[in-house]
Design a protein around this motif. Structure first.
Motif, PDB file in Angstrom:
ATOM      1  N   SER A   1      29.365   4.010  13.819  1.00  0.00           N
ATOM      2  CA  SER A   1      29.123   5.379  14.292  1.00  0.00           C
ATOM      3  C   SER A   1      28.731   5.458  15.763  1.00  0.00           C
ATOM      4  CB  SER A   1      28.093   6.081  13.414  1.00  0.00           C
ATOM      5  OG  SER A   1      28.605   6.224  12.098  1.00  0.00           O
ATOM      6  N   VAL A   2      29.320   4.597  16.587  1.00  0.00           N
ATOM      7  CA  VAL A   2      29.135   4.730  18.032  1.00  0.00           C
ATOM      8  C   VAL A   2      29.947   5.946  18.475  1.00  0.00           C
ATOM      9  CG1 VAL A   2      29.628   3.701  20.289  1.00  0.00           C
ATOM     10  CG2 VAL A   2      28.790   2.259  18.407  1.00  0.00           C
ATOM     11  N   ASN A   3      29.342   6.819  19.271  1.00  0.00           N
ATOM     12  CA  ASN A   3      30.073   7.988  19.763  1.00  0.00           C
ATOM     13  C   ASN A   3      29.503   8.428  21.109  1.00  0.00           C
ATOM     14  OD1 ASN A   3      27.771   9.627  19.255  1.00  0.00           O
ATOM     15  ND2 ASN A   3      28.347   9.671  17.093  1.00  0.00           N
ATOM     16  N   LEU A   4      30.052   9.512  21.617  1.00  0.00           N
ATOM     17  CA  LEU A   4      29.648   9.952  22.966  1.00  0.00           C
ATOM     18  C   LEU A   4      28.166  10.295  23.063  1.00  0.00           C
ATOM     19  CD1 LEU A   4      32.353  12.207  24.651  1.00  0.00           C
ATOM     20  CD2 LEU A   4      31.071  10.297  25.667  1.00  0.00           C
ATOM     21  N   SER A   5      27.585  10.722  21.941  1.00  0.00           N
ATOM     22  CA  SER A   5      26.190  11.143  22.043  1.00  0.00           C
ATOM     23  C   SER A   5      25.213   9.962  21.966  1.00  0.00           C
ATOM     24  CB  SER A   5      25.866  12.190  20.983  1.00  0.00           C
ATOM     25  OG  SER A   5      26.045  11.640  19.717  1.00  0.00           O
TER      26      SER A   5
ATOM     27  N   GLY B   1      35.205   2.785  15.783  1.00  0.00           N
ATOM     28  CA  GLY B   1      36.260   3.241  14.891  1.00  0.00           C
ATOM     29  C   GLY B   1      36.659   4.661  15.228  1.00  0.00           C
ATOM     30  N   SER B   2      36.092   5.642  14.482  1.00  0.00           N
ATOM     31  CA  SER B   2      36.566   7.024  14.615  1.00  0.00           C
ATOM     32  C   SER B   2      36.497   7.582  16.036  1.00  0.00           C
ATOM     33  CB  SER B   2      35.848   7.938  13.623  1.00  0.00           C
ATOM     34  OG  SER B   2      34.529   7.527  13.453  1.00  0.00           O
ATOM     35  N   ALA B   3      35.467   7.217  16.791  1.00  0.00           N
ATOM     36  CA  ALA B   3      35.358   7.771  18.148  1.00  0.00           C
ATOM     37  C   ALA B   3      36.317   7.098  19.144  1.00  0.00           C
ATOM     38  CB  ALA B   3      33.918   7.661  18.643  1.00  0.00           C
ATOM     39  N   SER B   4      37.156   6.193  18.633  1.00  0.00           N
ATOM     40  CA  SER B   4      38.124   5.545  19.537  1.00  0.00           C
ATOM     41  C   SER B   4      39.529   6.099  19.370  1.00  0.00           C
ATOM     42  CB  SER B   4      38.161   4.033  19.264  1.00  0.00           C
ATOM     43  OG  SER B   4      38.865   3.763  18.054  1.00  0.00           O
ATOM     44  N   LEU B   5      39.709   6.993  18.402  1.00  0.00           N
ATOM     45  CA  LEU B   5      41.086   7.360  18.025  1.00  0.00           C
ATOM     46  C   LEU B   5      41.811   8.225  19.046  1.00  0.00           C
ATOM     47  CD1 LEU B   5      40.634   7.912  14.171  1.00  0.00           C
ATOM     48  CD2 LEU B   5      41.595   5.934  15.365  1.00  0.00           C
ATOM     49  N   ASP B   6      41.064   8.870  19.909  1.00  0.00           N
ATOM     50  CA  ASP B   6      41.662   9.673  20.971  1.00  0.00           C
ATOM     51  C   ASP B   6      41.449   8.920  22.290  1.00  0.00           C
ATOM     52  OD1 ASP B   6      42.170  12.952  21.710  1.00  0.00           O
ATOM     53  OD2 ASP B   6      41.311  11.661  23.274  1.00  0.00           O
ATOM     54  N   ALA B   7      42.540   8.628  22.976  1.00  0.00           N
ATOM     55  CA  ALA B   7      42.467   7.783  24.179  1.00  0.00           C
ATOM     56  C   ALA B   7      41.558   8.377  25.246  1.00  0.00           C
ATOM     57  CB  ALA B   7      43.871   7.556  24.742  1.00  0.00           C
TER      58      ALA B   7
ATOM     59  N   LEU C   1      33.927   7.518  26.698  1.00  0.00           N
ATOM     60  CA  LEU C   1      32.893   6.619  26.186  1.00  0.00           C
ATOM     61  C   LEU C   1      32.702   5.437  27.138  1.00  0.00           C
ATOM     62  CD1 LEU C   1      32.080   7.048  22.951  1.00  0.00           C
ATOM     63  CD2 LEU C   1      32.979   4.770  22.808  1.00  0.00           C
ATOM     64  N   ILE C   2      33.837   4.885  27.573  1.00  0.00           N
ATOM     65  CA  ILE C   2      33.807   3.738  28.499  1.00  0.00           C
ATOM     66  C   ILE C   2      33.173   4.167  29.821  1.00  0.00           C
ATOM     67  CG2 ILE C   2      35.256   2.121  29.833  1.00  0.00           C
ATOM     68  CD1 ILE C   2      37.321   2.284  27.529  1.00  0.00           C
ATOM     69  N   ARG C   3      33.611   5.311  30.281  1.00  0.00           N
ATOM     70  CA  ARG C   3      33.190   5.774  31.606  1.00  0.00           C
ATOM     71  C   ARG C   3      31.707   6.126  31.653  1.00  0.00           C
ATOM     72  NH1 ARG C   3      35.601  10.987  34.250  1.00  0.00           N
ATOM     73  NH2 ARG C   3      34.294  11.655  32.551  1.00  0.00           N
TER      74      ARG C   3
END
Ligand code: PGA
Length: 229
Positions: free
Chosen positions: A192-196, A213-219, A225-227
């Motif tokens: 559950s890693v995500n932007l928040s 996983g789920s938070a990676s599905l949209d490029a 997230l990386i930035r």
């Protein structure tokens, strides 16, 4: 930081291709992070200079009578040299025992793969105390050469995967600290890693990257997230 995107059973061949070209273009020559994408086997493609493509699973054979599996020969066609081994979904849903996981690990070390080796405890173990957690996680290193030079370990508590409930910063810190006393390789957190929560998680000293996983599905969102790190 290492960023690894695990698509699981999501995306098609064509959507993966456009994902990789979008992500590569966004990352461009930003070399401050290392980026991996694990698409489904039907969507394997060659790595780009800034995105390494890996496989979520493969069988420990060059080729042969292993219905439903893919082996080295199929991976070679795409120049794949990176594999996820031991993901809890393979252990729990597909029934991979520690013995099979260890055999796979050995086979892919012999073939020079970079391995992201996943470990993680179920909720009942987490609830029975930290000693039980570490005992459980230590058992997931049985048969695994933790001194393999091309190894990354991903700690992914099962109860945090796909649930929207990430482990707390304290839980991650304490567990990663203890794991770092066992293995001296890059250590990713997943679940559950995500932007928040990425900023807080990535600022933990013992976290060298994330498996998402789920938070990676949209490029574009994955790049955000990386930035943000
Ligand atoms: P999640 O999955 O980010 O959707 O929780 C992580 C993983 O299973 O690698």
């Amino acid at each position: 930081m290492i960023f690894a995107a695990n698509f699981k059973c999501n995306h098609t061949r064509s959507s993966t291709q456009s994902y990789i070209s979008t992500l590569s273009e966004l990352i461009k020559s930003d070399t401050s992070h290392e980026c991996f994408v694990f698409p489904p086997a039907t969507a394997l493609l060659a790595s780009t200079p800034n995105v390494t493509i890996g496989v979520q699973n493969a069988y420990m054979a060059q080729n042969g009578a292993y219905t439903g599996e893919i082996g080295l020969e199929q991976l070679d066609e795409f120049g794949i040299k990176t594999i996820l081994i031991g993901h809890s979904e393979r252990r729990e849903i597909l029934g991979e025992s520690q013995e099979i996981v260890a055999k796979k690990f050995q086979y892919f070390t012999e073939n020079g793969f970079k391995i992201i080796y996943c470990i993680g405890e179920p909720l009942e173990i987490r609830e029975s105390g930290f000693d039980s957690v570490m005992e459980y996680l230590t058992e997931q290193f049985i048969g695994i050469d933790i001194n393999y030079p091309n190894l990354i370990v991903a700690y992914e508590p099962i109860w945090a995967i796909g649930t929207g409930r990430s482990a707390t910063i304290d839980e991650i810190t304490i567990t990663h600290k203890a794991l770092k006393s066992i293995v001296s390789v890059p250590l990713l957190y997943g679940g559950s890693v995500n932007l928040s929560n990425i900023k807080e998680i990535s600022s933990i000293d013992e976290v060298d990257g994330v498996l998402v996983g789920s938070a990676s599905l949209d490029a574009v969102k994955f790049y955000e997230l990386i930035r943000s790190c």
